[in-house]
Design a protein around this motif. Sequence first.
Motif: not given
Ligand code: GDP
Length: 316
Positions: A9-12, A198-200, A204, A229-230, A237, A293, A295
């Motif tokens: 989600g958000i990281g993606g 860098p998603s979960n 994810s 890496s997230p 992050v 890293l 964003m």
């Molecule tokens: P969700 O499905 O909304 O939870 O989002 P994702 O799985 O796509 O992303 C969540 C991950 O994004 C978390 O583990 C965060 O650590 C990572 N994340 C968020 N912002 C950043 C960033 O600026 N840099 C990096 N490297 N990771 C990030």
Amino acid sequence: MRIAVLAGGIGGARFLRGVRAACPGDDITGIVNTGDDVTLHGLRICPDLDSVMYTLAGAHDAERGWGRQDESWRIMDEFKQYGAEPSWFALGDLDIATHLVRTRMLDAGYSLSDVTAALCQRWQPGIPLVPMSDERCETHVIVDLEGQRRAVHFQEWWVRYRAGLTAHGFVQVGVDDAKASAGALAALSSAEVVLVAPSNPVVSIGTILGVPGIREALAAGRAPVVGLSPIIGNAPVRGMADACLPVLGVEVSAEGVGRHYGARSSGGILDGWLVHDTDTATVPGVRVRAVPLLMTDDDATAAMVRTALELADARA
Ligand code: GDP
Ligand code: CA
């Protein structure tokens, strides 16, 4: 160049904005996690697809991190007046229109891939978005609740309990009968490079990798795979990924996640792994590079995407 991106989600979403900025004119596909999907109040909700779609369209609420800008909550208030549960999952009025259109199309027999394409007609994310699968395979979390061990839907664990109930495991209900979407398989088989956002890593990326056909496509593809890496330092992050990794016995560190993904040459998924510039990692069989890293904006994210592409090239 053809680029396939695995995204939550958000990281993606943030990462895909950076890919779009770094690679104008390239053929990019976002393969998005649907393990978070849930039906509430009769509405089919796809949180990660919506986060990515709204964010790429610039229609997201950047501060809240999910949902629509300029959102209002009148329907939610009406649900409360009726005592209509669940009350722990917030649904904005504007967002509900998306879920109504999606639910109606799914009920009419369209696949989630078709529905996603239709929704994107309006939002024009600039990158084709495909669900990892058209079948339902929702993540459930094994917890102890009211003296009993049981599986609750991922959203209930994440949103209602803020990942505060000890998790004993994650289960993708329905995954055995699911298959990767045609769009995901086409993107992976034609990709010249695959990027792992860098998603979960568990709920994810791990969920996407759990869909039959995805790992096989990564292993068989000629495209190098580079992940980001997230985890920075010993924490995510943003969000609560640190509640998920230990459940699988994975250390909450860039090295821990890199090793968990593993080298493509030995049954894993990675050829390259980017970690934050304050981190170090050794992942056997994987080329590792340390760069900023965070964003913070599209330019910063685009810079890391360019490094990821260099690292992909370096393998060839
Ligand atoms: P969700 O499905 O909304 O939870 O989002 P994702 O799985 O796509 O992303 C969540 C991950 O994004 C978390 O583990 C965060 O650590 C990572 N994340 C968020 N912002 C950043 C960033 O600026 N840099 C990096 N490297 N990771 C990030
Ligand atoms: Ca998610």
